[in-house]
Design a protein around this motif. Structure first.
Motif, PDB file in Angstrom:
ATOM      1  N   ASP A  73       0.814  -1.219   0.000  1.00 59.15           N
ATOM      2  CA  ASP A  73       0.000   0.000   0.000  1.00 59.15           C
ATOM      3  C   ASP A  73       0.844   1.265   0.000  1.00 59.15           C
ATOM      4  OD1 ASP A  73       0.942  -0.111   2.547  1.00 59.15           O
ATOM      5  OD2 ASP A  73      -1.021   0.054   3.525  1.00 59.15           O
TER       6      ASP A  73
ATOM      7  N   ASN B 129      -7.977   0.594  -1.119  1.00 55.68           N
ATOM      8  CA  ASN B 129      -9.013   0.928  -0.132  1.00 55.68           C
ATOM      9  C   ASN B 129     -10.308   1.210  -0.887  1.00 55.68           C
ATOM     10  OD1 ASN B 129     -10.609   1.851   1.895  1.00 55.68           O
ATOM     11  ND2 ASN B 129      -9.178   3.402   2.632  1.00 55.68           N
TER      12      ASN B 129
ATOM     13  N   ASP C  12     -13.433   2.892   0.841  1.00 57.21           N
ATOM     14  CA  ASP C  12     -13.205   4.247   1.317  1.00 57.21           C
ATOM     15  C   ASP C  12     -13.515   4.434   2.795  1.00 57.21           C
ATOM     16  OD1 ASP C  12     -14.131   7.589   0.296  1.00 57.21           O
ATOM     17  OD2 ASP C  12     -12.209   6.728   0.837  1.00 57.21           O
TER      18      ASP C  12
ATOM     19  N   LYS D   2      -9.708   1.319   7.166  1.00 60.67           N
ATOM     20  CA  LYS D   2      -9.137   0.183   6.435  1.00 60.67           C
ATOM     21  C   LYS D   2      -7.859   0.591   5.708  1.00 60.67           C
ATOM     22  CE  LYS D   2     -11.547  -3.500   7.172  1.00 60.67           C
ATOM     23  NZ  LYS D   2     -12.929  -3.662   6.840  1.00 60.67           N
ATOM     24  N   SER D   3      -6.957  -0.380   5.566  1.00 54.93           N
ATOM     25  CA  SER D   3      -5.719  -0.047   4.875  1.00 54.93           C
ATOM     26  C   SER D   3      -5.889  -0.187   3.369  1.00 54.93           C
ATOM     27  CB  SER D   3      -4.591  -0.936   5.389  1.00 54.93           C
ATOM     28  OG  SER D   3      -5.016  -2.259   5.455  1.00 54.93           O
ATOM     29  N   GLY D   4      -4.873   0.228   2.653  1.00 52.37           N
ATOM     30  CA  GLY D   4      -4.937   0.187   1.202  1.00 52.37           C
ATOM     31  C   GLY D   4      -4.803   1.591   0.638  1.00 52.37           C
TER      32      GLY D   4
END
Ligand SMILES: *Cc1c(COP(=O)(O)O)cnc(C)c1O
Length: 229
Positions: A103, A129, A132, A136-138
């Motif tokens: 990420d 993510n 959105d 949360k990760s990403g």
């Protein structure tokens, strides 16, 4: 037949049914058995039942299992699917075959630099993510193309595609929406000239929706190994 072997067969049947429903070949969807919190003995049982790709979330737990199953090393694909901190990249670069949750560029650069010479490139996906959620990760969707281009240029990594863990949703239509968005992002990468082939999406609770939207790899834990404690 052991419980694990029976569960594996049931999951494969479900994958085949979902693929057929979507007009896709079952062979286009590969099964990653998520073995976090599962003992090496039970992973071995799954291996003996024909499952050869396993996903781990925690670095030390994964390394311990890779060591315990060293006799099978050349026949198992180990995927690191958890979040990865920059101070833990080295053993992952040295021991795993895939990393799903890239990420940021810094992590990818470290993995590439630390991948031992003579090993196949580390296969990687960028985590998006897609729902959105601030927790949360990403990487946000708008940043995916730039990160993908930078990752694809690293010498010891091979960018395979995108991964996401959408927010849980109960009804199938709501489950499909973020998976469709991830598929569209992968199409954008292709249109930009990147050779990517992997959509790592779908878990035990939303696998059918993911396959309907083009998942090429589903990450399944509970439906194979039972509930985690
Ligand atoms: C735990 C986990 C899975 C598997 O989830 P199940 O609901 O047990 O199938 C898949 N992907 C990731 C990233 C996970 O952490």
């Amino acid at each position: 037949m052991s419980v694990i072997a029976a569960n594996l067969q049931a999951v494969k049947n479900d994958i085949a049914a979902a693929a057929q429903q979507a007009g896709r070949e079952a062979s286009a969807v590969s099964l990653l058995a998520v073995s976090k919190t599962v003992s090496a003995e039970r992973v071995r049982e799954a291996f003996q039942a024909g499952q050869h790709a396993f996903g781990e979330n925690y670095v030390q737990e994964g390394l311990d299992k890779i060591a315990a199953l060293d006799d099978l090393r050349s026949r198992i694909q180990w995927h690191f699917i958890g979040p990865l901190q920059s101070n833990k990249t080295r053993p992952v670069a040295e021991q795993f075959d895939w990393v799903h949750a890239i990420d940021r560029l810094k992590i990818a650069e470290r993995l590439s630099a630390q991948r031992p010479a003579g090993m196949a490139p580390l296969q990687v996906c960028i985590q998006v993510n897609i729902s959105d959620e601030t927790t949360k990760s990403g990487v946000p969707p708008k940043d995916v193309l730039a990160l993908a281009q930078a990752v694809a240029a690293l010498p010891n990594l091979r960018l395979r595609g995108l991964m996401a863990i959408p927010a849980p949703a109960d009804d199938p239509a709501a489950q499909r929406q973020p998976f469709a968005a991830l598929r569209e992002l992968l199409d954008q990468l292709r249109q930009a000239g990147l050779q990517v082939d992997t959509l790592s999406m779908g878990m035990s609770a939303d696998m059918d929706a993911a396959i309907a939207e083009g998942a090429t790899l589903v990450r399944i834990g509970t439906a194979i190994f039972g509930a985690r404690h």
